[in-house]
Design a protein around this motif. Structure first.
Motif: not given
Length: 218
Positions: A35-41
């Motif tokens: 939702a914040r335009g960030e990629q997360v693993e």
């Protein structure tokens, strides 16, 4: 840049409500970062699979290869989600053992989302009287919203607001790691920059500053 989040689950049975909650938190964290335009693993660690290695580490002082890699992943993570079943009104021994063997300073300044499961809602205070003090002692940044889930929360009759609590906690985690979202008027949380153990020895924090932080001063 891809953010790294480690979810630590201390459930003992297979399947377990602790793992179920960890899975739901993992999914919510991915949605919150997206939702914040960030990629997360998101990496989920089952402590049940590391129980023997944790015992070996306690007895010998050396971490087997698999456990050492997991400990390093936690140390390098941008954030940690810690989920434990409630045993004797506190976190489980397996859960505590894992955080006992982390090197000093490993969670310094790391955002941590605390969560717990138990048979009834009577144990919900474990978040405040056991988990928060533990991670505060480890100098982590504990999120305002913790997530507790009783057995009834997973029943067919509704989740008692569990979904809302999970979403709110995940959003707080993303906000703390990424920073305020553009156009939302959010204020960034004050997180002290993480320092390695080597940095602490080379440039120790002045005692006056430690006292000021402990008292909530500026």
């Amino acid at each position: 840049m891809t953010r790294q989040v480690v979810v630590v689950s201390a459930g003992l049975s297979v399947p377990s409500s602790t793992r179920l909650l960890a899975d739901r938190l993992s999914a919510a964290v991915v949605e919150a970062f997206d939702a914040r335009g960030e990629q997360v693993e998101v990496r989920l660690v089952e402590l049940r699979d590391l129980a023997h290695q944790l015992t070996d580490h306690l007895l010998t002082g050396f971490a087997p290869l698999e456990l050492d890699e997991v400990l390093d992943a936690v140390r390098r993570a941008d954030a940690v989600v810690a989920v434990t079943p409630v045993f004797s009104a506190s976190y489980s021994g397996l859960f505590k053992t894992f955080f006992d063997v982390l090197e000093p300073g490993a969670l310094e300044g790391t955002p941590v989302l605390v969560a717990a499961t138990a048979g009834t809602a009577r144990h919900s205070l474990v978040l405040d009287h056991a988990l928060r003090p533990l991670f505060s002692y480890l100098h982590a940044v504990v999120l305002p919203t913790g997530v507790f889930a009783a057995t009834d929360d997973f029943g067919a009759g509704g989740d008692g607001g569990l979904g809302e609590r999970i979403a709110r906690a995940a959003a707080e985690l993303a906000a703390l790691v990424v920073g305020p979202a553009a156009g939302r008027g959010e204020q960034p949380a004050a997180v002290r920059p993480r320092r390695t153990t080597e940095q602490e020895f080379a440039e120790p924090t002045p005692f006056e500053e430690l006292l000021r932080e402990a008292s909530g001063g500026n």
